[in-house]
Motif scaffolding. Structure first.
Motif, PDB file in Angstrom:
ATOM      1  N   GLY B 258     -74.559  25.559 -28.923  1.00 19.29           N
ATOM      2  CA  GLY B 258     -73.467  25.828 -28.059  1.00 19.29           C
ATOM      3  C   GLY B 258     -73.130  24.417 -27.244  1.00 19.29           C
ATOM      4  O   GLY B 258     -71.779  24.233 -27.166  1.00 19.29           O
ATOM      5  N   LEU B 259     -74.264  23.860 -26.737  1.00 21.61           N
ATOM      6  CA  LEU B 259     -74.117  22.660 -26.144  1.00 21.61           C
ATOM      7  C   LEU B 259     -73.323  21.293 -26.908  1.00 21.61           C
ATOM      8  O   LEU B 259     -72.665  20.778 -26.343  1.00 21.61           O
ATOM      9  CB  LEU B 259     -75.398  21.941 -25.709  1.00 21.61           C
ATOM     10  CG  LEU B 259     -76.007  23.025 -24.441  1.00 21.61           C
ATOM     11  CD1 LEU B 259     -77.388  22.506 -24.101  1.00 21.61           C
ATOM     12  CD2 LEU B 259     -75.045  23.064 -23.210  1.00 21.61           C
ATOM     13  N   ALA B 260     -73.707  21.408 -28.157  1.00 24.86           N
ATOM     14  CA  ALA B 260     -73.467  20.289 -29.049  1.00 24.86           C
ATOM     15  C   ALA B 260     -72.180  20.376 -29.896  1.00 24.86           C
ATOM     16  O   ALA B 260     -71.767  19.544 -30.491  1.00 24.86           O
ATOM     17  CB  ALA B 260     -74.672  19.709 -29.580  1.00 24.86           C
ATOM     18  N   GLN B 261     -71.947  21.751 -29.863  1.00 24.46           N
ATOM     19  CA  GLN B 261     -70.778  21.932 -31.047  1.00 24.46           C
ATOM     20  C   GLN B 261     -69.598  21.142 -31.041  1.00 24.46           C
ATOM     21  O   GLN B 261     -69.265  20.770 -32.206  1.00 24.46           O
ATOM     22  CB  GLN B 261     -70.325  23.473 -31.242  1.00 24.46           C
ATOM     23  CG  GLN B 261     -69.779  24.026 -30.100  1.00 24.46           C
ATOM     24  CD  GLN B 261     -68.608  24.626 -30.387  1.00 24.46           C
ATOM     25  OE1 GLN B 261     -67.967  24.254 -31.198  1.00 24.46           O
ATOM     26  NE2 GLN B 261     -68.036  25.462 -29.486  1.00 24.46           N
ATOM     27  N   LYS B 262     -69.142  21.010 -29.854  1.00 22.17           N
ATOM     28  CA  LYS B 262     -67.646  19.910 -29.926  1.00 22.17           C
ATOM     29  C   LYS B 262     -68.104  18.859 -30.402  1.00 22.17           C
ATOM     30  O   LYS B 262     -67.235  18.264 -31.252  1.00 22.17           O
ATOM     31  CB  LYS B 262     -67.159  19.931 -28.633  1.00 22.17           C
ATOM     32  CG  LYS B 262     -66.377  21.149 -28.137  1.00 22.17           C
ATOM     33  CD  LYS B 262     -65.057  20.548 -27.213  1.00 22.17           C
ATOM     34  CE  LYS B 262     -64.125  21.646 -27.100  1.00 22.17           C
ATOM     35  NZ  LYS B 262     -64.233  22.288 -25.929  1.00 22.17           N
ATOM     36  N   LYS B 263     -69.040  18.044 -30.259  1.00 23.96           N
ATOM     37  CA  LYS B 263     -69.424  16.799 -30.759  1.00 23.96           C
ATOM     38  C   LYS B 263     -69.607  16.821 -32.182  1.00 23.96           C
ATOM     39  O   LYS B 263     -69.119  15.712 -32.789  1.00 23.96           O
ATOM     40  CB  LYS B 263     -70.740  16.248 -29.930  1.00 23.96           C
ATOM     41  CG  LYS B 263     -70.653  15.810 -28.438  1.00 23.96           C
ATOM     42  CD  LYS B 263     -71.325  14.426 -28.422  1.00 23.96           C
ATOM     43  CE  LYS B 263     -70.541  13.947 -27.070  1.00 23.96           C
ATOM     44  NZ  LYS B 263     -71.229  14.448 -25.844  1.00 23.96           N
ATOM     45  N   LEU B 265     -69.107  19.219 -34.441  1.00 21.64           N
ATOM     46  CA  LEU B 265     -68.529  19.968 -35.890  1.00 21.64           C
ATOM     47  C   LEU B 265     -67.321  19.164 -36.257  1.00 21.64           C
ATOM     48  O   LEU B 265     -66.652  19.160 -37.510  1.00 21.64           O
ATOM     49  CB  LEU B 265     -67.922  21.275 -35.193  1.00 21.64           C
ATOM     50  CG  LEU B 265     -68.635  22.432 -35.307  1.00 21.64           C
ATOM     51  CD1 LEU B 265     -67.815  23.636 -34.733  1.00 21.64           C
ATOM     52  CD2 LEU B 265     -68.939  22.554 -36.793  1.00 21.64           C
ATOM     53  N   SER B 266     -66.557  18.318 -35.449  1.00 22.50           N
ATOM     54  CA  SER B 266     -65.577  17.644 -35.987  1.00 22.50           C
ATOM     55  C   SER B 266     -65.659  16.222 -36.475  1.00 22.50           C
ATOM     56  O   SER B 266     -66.278  15.331 -35.766  1.00 22.50           O
ATOM     57  CB  SER B 266     -64.473  17.287 -34.862  1.00 22.50           C
ATOM     58  OG  SER B 266     -65.192  16.872 -33.753  1.00 22.50           O
ATOM     59  N   GLY B 267     -65.332  15.808 -37.668  1.00 21.03           N
ATOM     60  CA  GLY B 267     -65.607  14.527 -38.253  1.00 21.03           C
ATOM     61  C   GLY B 267     -67.126  14.217 -38.781  1.00 21.03           C
ATOM     62  O   GLY B 267     -67.301  14.015 -39.836  1.00 21.03           O
ATOM     63  N   ILE B 268     -68.052  14.404 -38.116  1.00 22.60           N
ATOM     64  CA  ILE B 268     -69.366  13.682 -38.531  1.00 22.60           C
ATOM     65  C   ILE B 268     -70.075  14.569 -39.451  1.00 22.60           C
ATOM     66  O   ILE B 268     -70.875  14.059 -40.304  1.00 22.60           O
ATOM     67  CB  ILE B 268     -70.381  13.709 -37.096  1.00 22.60           C
ATOM     68  CG1 ILE B 268     -69.665  12.914 -36.023  1.00 22.60           C
ATOM     69  CG2 ILE B 268     -71.427  13.151 -37.563  1.00 22.60           C
ATOM     70  CD1 ILE B 268     -69.989  13.128 -34.739  1.00 22.60           C
ATOM     71  N   THR B 269     -69.661  15.770 -39.791  1.00 22.26           N
ATOM     72  CA  THR B 269     -70.171  16.278 -40.897  1.00 22.26           C
ATOM     73  C   THR B 269     -69.691  15.822 -42.416  1.00 22.26           C
ATOM     74  O   THR B 269     -70.383  16.073 -43.414  1.00 22.26           O
ATOM     75  CB  THR B 269     -69.886  17.727 -40.961  1.00 22.26           C
ATOM     76  OG1 THR B 269     -68.596  18.055 -40.413  1.00 22.26           O
ATOM     77  CG2 THR B 269     -70.954  18.553 -40.204  1.00 22.26           C
ATOM     78  N   ALA B 270     -69.297  14.676 -42.252  1.00 17.80           N
ATOM     79  CA  ALA B 270     -68.770  14.093 -43.577  1.00 17.80           C
ATOM     80  C   ALA B 270     -69.952  13.817 -44.572  1.00 17.80           C
ATOM     81  O   ALA B 270     -69.726  13.683 -45.637  1.00 17.80           O
ATOM     82  CB  ALA B 270     -67.819  12.982 -43.316  1.00 17.80           C
ATOM     83  N   GLY B 271     -70.993  13.528 -43.936  1.00 18.01           N
ATOM     84  CA  GLY B 271     -72.200  13.012 -44.519  1.00 18.01           C
ATOM     85  C   GLY B 271     -72.740  14.131 -45.601  1.00 18.01           C
ATOM     86  O   GLY B 271     -73.574  13.876 -46.237  1.00 18.01           O
ATOM     87  N   GLY B 272     -72.188  15.276 -45.613  1.00 20.95           N
ATOM     88  CA  GLY B 272     -72.486  16.110 -46.345  1.00 20.95           C
ATOM     89  C   GLY B 272     -73.803  16.881 -45.867  1.00 20.95           C
ATOM     90  O   GLY B 272     -74.450  17.620 -46.664  1.00 20.95           O
ATOM     91  N   LEU B 273     -73.891  17.078 -44.564  1.00 19.05           N
ATOM     92  CA  LEU B 273     -74.926  17.888 -44.077  1.00 19.05           C
ATOM     93  C   LEU B 273     -74.537  19.207 -44.075  1.00 19.05           C
ATOM     94  O   LEU B 273     -73.515  19.749 -43.804  1.00 19.05           O
ATOM     95  CB  LEU B 273     -75.161  17.389 -42.390  1.00 19.05           C
ATOM     96  CG  LEU B 273     -75.873  15.984 -42.257  1.00 19.05           C
ATOM     97  CD1 LEU B 273     -75.707  15.658 -40.877  1.00 19.05           C
ATOM     98  CD2 LEU B 273     -77.226  16.263 -42.675  1.00 19.05           C
ATOM     99  N   SER B 274     -75.647  20.115 -44.364  1.00 21.78           N
ATOM    100  CA  SER B 274     -75.275  21.363 -44.456  1.00 21.78           C
ATOM    101  C   SER B 274     -76.458  22.196 -43.717  1.00 21.78           C
ATOM    102  O   SER B 274     -77.867  21.450 -43.560  1.00 21.78           O
ATOM    103  CB  SER B 274     -75.186  21.923 -45.947  1.00 21.78           C
ATOM    104  OG  SER B 274     -76.213  21.356 -46.768  1.00 21.78           O
ATOM    105  N   GLY B 275     -76.340  23.557 -43.547  1.00 22.75           N
ATOM    106  CA  GLY B 275     -77.380  24.127 -42.817  1.00 22.75           C
ATOM    107  C   GLY B 275     -78.498  24.580 -43.616  1.00 22.75           C
ATOM    108  O   GLY B 275     -78.894  24.245 -44.731  1.00 22.75           O
TER     109      GLY B 275
END
Lengths: 295, 275
Positions: B258-263, B265-275
């Motif tokens: 919740g605290l970090a989601q804005k930071k 969710l957009s863009g940085i996941t391009a590295g193919g990070l998944s849960g």
């Protein structure tokens, strides 16, 4: 002739090498060493107590006649073959919808993403186990719409269904990767296509899909690797049952190692698993014509 | 018209996604009968005493003790991961050096190495070193850039920071280390936050590694105490207690997300990070 390295003036050629030292040491210790030692252990009958005897490829030969291994390999491949395409297609559809410039997109994105970050948390796995008990939420919902209840833990395909549903529920991470790639496609492409009389569906196949090739491949590889290693969910939810129908290779390796202390065999199986995953990824690379550099 | 249909579909889909979690919170207040007789998640009555009992767990220790254990793993691990990731990514992204291509190829290879292949020999290695049942096997690998996807994500981010920054600082007399600390790290803050968040969430989720490496109940992280409680509560037992423990166990992950989601969710996941 001395090789030229392109570095800023005054920077020594080994500076970069020094900086990546953590990686090099880590690679030796935590990848290369276990990888090689796993192979060597697989050639022995080591059981953790007695000194190991070299038995050649006996462990590998044993796999071909071990119905437990053959079953686990079948279960793992079947699970991967069902889950991965479903998850990819579903994620892509939702990503396409979310990319249609709709209001409140951020909220939906967050809601869809949450399960994927919590999904492998044991708390969620325990919750999932509750949802599918004989009078759990899933059967209550089936009852509400007038369908017969399913004996989720008693039926072999339903039991695998529970685990597939759990992993499908976590489609958010795959969706986010698609969504970010979709946003990078310039809208002008579609406008130009529209001028040329290209419809929405043809636009998808002619523009979107080709441009998404790389991320589709990336998602495919990531999901195949994750699915082949499935352990938490069957271990906690079904215990591998009924009739070993959800007993994955991950569970088999764990049991051979820690329940039967057959460490030689456990390591041989994990090596076969590595070869299987490498083969599948290799075939996919060939089929899609993707080189390593693309990844 | 068409838009409305899309919204209805998305909202339905979102409800399906979120309902199990709402159900979990609701069910933690319900009696066994109520859990299995109604699909509606809101309980008939709110009795917080179940949380008091859940906090006591099924062992001699409280949930507080297990939270402490979990953080004793997460904090050093995350700290180590950030340092080793920044250094390795800096080396790959900004410098040329002998065998760079080979090392980069090896690095890409490790990202696709199934953990299950390496975990058994690692167990034997840690056992020979006599550090099983400590937090060393869970934290020390992070010192060695063990999480390839973090490095990959950071290399991608480095590419977005103009090299002119480095050059200007170098002309001003900074050495490579000073450039990293004073110029680049401030630019990398968003991606460092992402590494911390993912390191936190993945460690919270990790089950197999502590299951193998940690054997005494006293040292269990949250995931193992949840398993122990789930295993030791039979069918007739009050189910709400284990459900309440699960809710407690999810709170840190949800809070951090919740605290970090804005930071991130957009863009940085391009590295193919998944849960």
């Amino acid at each position: 002739m001395k090789k030229k390295y392109r570095n800023p003036i005054g920077v020594k050629n080994y500076t970069g090498l020094l900086l990546i030292m953590p990686f090099i040491a880590g690679f030796m210790l935590f990848t290369a060493y276990p990888f090689i030692s796993s192979f060597l252990l697989g050639l022995t009958d080591y059981n953790g107590i007695r000194t190991a005897d070299f038995i050649g490829f006996d462990n590998y030969r044993r796999m071909f006649t071990d119905s437990g291994f053959l079953n686990a390999a079948g279960v793992t491949l079947k699970y991967t073959a069902i889950l991965v395409p479903l998850k990819l297609i579903f994620s892509l559809i939702i990503a396409l919808v979310l990319n249609m410039q709709i209001k409140g997109m951020g909220v939906y994105r967050t809601v869809f993403y949450i399960p994927s970050i919590l999904g492998s948390n044991l708390a969620v796995v325990i919750m999932w186990q509750f949802l599918f008990t004989s009078d759990g939420l899933a059967n209550q919902l089936l009852d509400m719409v007038g369908l017969a209840p399913v004996s989720w833990y008693g039926d072999t395909s339903a039991a695998m269904g529970i685990i597939i549903l759990l992993r499908l529920w976590e489609f958010g991470s795959t969706m986010i990767i698609f969504l970010n790639a979709l946003r990078d496609i310039p809208r002008e492409y579609y406008e130009a296509a529209k001028v040329d009389g290209c419809g929405k569906i043809r636009g998808f196949f002619a523009i979107t899909l080709p441009l998404l090739k790389n991320v589709i491949f990336l998602n495919l590889v990531l999901q195949v690797i994750a699915a082949m290693q499935e352990f938490n969910a069957p271990y906690m939810i079904t215990g591998g049952g009924p009739l070993k129908s959800t007993y994955t290779l991950g569970m088999l390796i764990y049991d051979e190692m820690f329940s039967y202390h057959d460490m030689g065999y456990a390591n041989a199986v994990s090596w076969v698993m590595f070869v299987l995953i490498a083969l599948i990824v290799g075939i996919m690379t060939k089929l899609t014509g993707r080189g390593r550099a693309d990844l | 018209m068409k838009k409305t249909a899309v919204y209805i579909l998305l909202t339905l889909c979102g409800l399906v996604m979120i309902y199990p979690l709402l159900w979990l919170v609701g069910a933690s207040f319900k009696s066994n009968d109520e859990i299995f007789s109604t699909v509606w998640f809101i309980p008939k009555s709110l009795d917080f005493s179940v949380y008091k009992r859940a906090w006591q767990t099924v062992t001699d220790y409280t949930m507080g003790h297990y939270f402490f254990n979990t953080f004793a793993i997460i904090i050093p691990k995350t700290f180590f991961a950030v340092i080793s990731t920044v250094l390795t990514a800096y080396g790959f992204a900004r410098f040329d050096f002998p065998l760079k291509r080979l090392f980069y190829a090896l690095f890409m290879g490790t990202m696709f190495m199934p953990a299950i292949v390496t975990i058994m020999p690692m167990y034997l290695m840690w056992s020979r070193l006599g550090v099983l049942d400590t937090y060393i096997p869970l934290t020390i690998p992070a010192l060695f850039a063990a999480e390839g996807s973090f490095v990959f994500m950071m290399i991608q981010f480095f590419k977005g920071v103009p090299k002119e920054f480095d050059e200007a600082a170098r002309i001003d007399g900074c050495n490579s280390m000073q450039i990293l600390v004073h110029i680049l790290v401030p630019c990398l803050r968003p991606v460092i936050v992402s590494v911390c968040v993912f390191s936190f969430l993945w460690t919270m989720n990790d089950f197999l590694t502590p299951l193998i490496m940690i054997s005494s109940v006293e040292k269990y992280p949250l995931s193992l105490i949840l398993r122990l409680s789930a295993d030791s509560t039979g069918n007739g037992y009050e189910q709400c207690k284990i459900l309440a423990m699960s809710v407690i166990g999810l709170i840190p992950s949800i809070a951090v997300f919740g605290l970090a989601q804005k930071k991130f969710l957009s863009g940085i996941t391009a590295g193919g990070l998944s849960g």
